[in-house]
Write a protein that holds these residues in place. Structure first.
Motif, PDB file in Angstrom:
ATOM      1  N   ALA A   1       0.835  -1.208   0.000  1.00 26.32           N
ATOM      2  CA  ALA A   1       0.000   0.000   0.000  1.00 26.32           C
ATOM      3  C   ALA A   1       0.865   1.251   0.000  1.00 26.32           C
ATOM      4  N   LEU A   2       2.036   1.157   0.649  1.00 25.66           N
ATOM      5  CA  LEU A   2       2.942   2.305   0.695  1.00 25.66           C
ATOM      6  C   LEU A   2       3.509   2.610  -0.686  1.00 25.66           C
ATOM      7  N   ALA A   3       3.850   1.550  -1.452  1.00 24.90           N
ATOM      8  CA  ALA A   3       4.374   1.765  -2.802  1.00 24.90           C
ATOM      9  C   ALA A   3       3.294   2.267  -3.744  1.00 24.90           C
ATOM     10  N   ALA A   4       2.056   1.782  -3.561  1.00 28.29           N
ATOM     11  CA  ALA A   4       0.963   2.198  -4.446  1.00 28.29           C
ATOM     12  C   ALA A   4       0.504   3.621  -4.154  1.00 28.29           C
ATOM     13  N   ALA A   5       0.589   4.049  -2.885  1.00 27.13           N
ATOM     14  CA  ALA A   5       0.123   5.400  -2.508  1.00 27.13           C
ATOM     15  C   ALA A   5       1.073   5.974  -1.466  1.00 27.13           C
ATOM     16  N   PRO A   6       2.263   6.436  -1.892  1.00 29.62           N
ATOM     17  CA  PRO A   6       3.251   6.923  -0.926  1.00 29.62           C
ATOM     18  C   PRO A   6       2.779   8.107  -0.094  1.00 29.62           C
TER      19      PRO A   6
END
Length: 386
Positions: free
Chosen positions: A144-149
């Motif tokens: 989720a962090l990579a998809a929506a930093p």
């Protein structure tokens, strides 16, 4: 892996099912052979105030869907308050053999195979289970962090799985998390699943309501202040809080605070006022309003004006300084407004400044034309003789 080794049955970890009317649910163990779902409830993740309510709702949904579902709870946790459930306990710690024996009790109660393992078998099963566990808790291929930093700054806590952060959750994860808006004038906190932020792109509700309210305040074409009242629109200096807005972005009855400039060239005052106060009450520059109010108080009553009581003096009035539109009928004889006068006597070109009060003193013989006024009589002292 202890369960597989002791029962000989295949076991799937972290099995996911979407039950009717619910988002995707996660089950710790799934045994495809007997079609059995098992959840393990350790105290450290199931002792929160709303945990029992959440666990009960999940059990009810599984039963309503026709699934065979069993919960094994840590000793000390309250039992699921459903009459058709059987209470199984393990723990209170996290000893894998203790929890495996509790699973064995469930399987034996259903007539399924189970055997006690020898110490070497236990060690082999634990090593294999540790490897599978590491794979299960490892970060997903796309987190989720990579998809929506941008969510990293707003993430506060994972309520479903405490301690698990965005880097260890997939964008479609349904873990309930707490978020905090980073807007300077907001700071609102709210709880929503990860997928609503990382996939659906939803943000702060309070900021969303503000944007919606702002959008509703914008006028339709032809209905703005700039369209319906161009004279007032020309006085607009700035919309407070929205410096990029113009008169064409405002409804005539909006309550938006604005800065206005007085159109009177002798004033030019810049003042704040809500738009609906200007359009609803037809109010304008407060400085000019005070001047008009003062002028109203100093105007004479009928029959008491300078022209009524001192007609000769009134005929010499040229201009009321500061009020060029006023005439002798607008002045009281006792007025202290400075005025310009011109002598009315033939052949005299005298001009001077004085107030009506100065002109009307001593029965109308006050300050007169400096050119033709009679000379002041000198007072001589009497002489004395010795």
């Amino acid at each position: 892996m202890l369960v597989e080794a002791a029962s000989g049955l295949a076991v799937e970890l972290d099995h996911r099912v979407r039950l009717p009317g619910r988002k995707e649910d996660r089950f710790d163990l799934f045994l495809p052979g007997p079609d059995l779902l098992i959840d393990l409830d350790p105290a450290w993740t199931h002792n929160q105030p709303d945990s029992l309510k959440r666990d009960t709702a999940k059990a009810q949904a599984a039963r309503a869907a026709g699934l065979v579902f069993v919960r094994i709870r840590a000793r000390g946790l309250p039992a699921i308050p459903l009459p058709w459930t059987t209470h199984f306990e393990a723990g209170p710690g996290l000893d894998p053999e203790d929890w495996a024996r509790a699973v064995g009790s469930v399987l034996r109660g259903r007539g399924l195979p189970w055997k006690e393992l020898a110490p070497p078998e236990v060690a082999t099963a634990l090593m294999k289970g540790s490897q599978l566990w590491q794979q299960a808790v490892a970060a997903p291929a796309t987190s989720a962090l990579a998809a929506a930093p941008h969510l990293e700054a707003e993430f506060v806590a994972n309520l479903t799985n405490p301690g698990v952060g965005l880097a260890r959750m997939a964008p479609g994860c349904n873990d309930l998390c707490t978020w905090k808006c980073q807007e300077v004038d907001c700071g609102h906190e709210w709880d929503v699943p990860v997928y609503t932020r990382a996939l659906a792109g939803r943000g702060c509700r309070k900021c969303g309501y503000k944007r919606m309210a702002t959008k509703k305040r914008r006028p339709a074409p032809g209905t703005s202040l700039g369209d319906v009242n161009r004279e007032m629109a020309a006085e607009l200096v700035e919309v407070i809080g929205h410096p990029d807005w113009t008169a064409f972005d405002l409804l005539p009855n909006a309550n938006q605070d604005c800065l206005w400039e007085c159109p009177d060239p002798r004033c030019g005052e810049v003042y704040p006022a809500p738009l609906n106060r200007r359009t609803g009450q037809s109010s304008g520059c407060p400085t000019c309003a005070r001047k008009r109010s003062t002028a109203g108080r100093i105007r004479p009553k009928p029959g008491q004006a300078l022209v009524d009581r001192h007609e000769v003096i009134a005929s010499e009035l040229v201009e009321v300084i500061g009020e060029p539109t006023w005439m002798a009928a607008d002045l009281r004889p006792s007025s202290t407004l400075p005025c310009r006068w011109r002598c009315r006597k033939p052949g005299c070109h005298g001009r001077w400044e004085a107030t009506p009060d100065q002109r009307t003193r001593r029965g109308g013989t006050g300050k007169q034309c400096p050119v033709c006024k009679p000379p002041r009589k000198s007072r001589s002292r009497p002489t004395t003789t010795a």
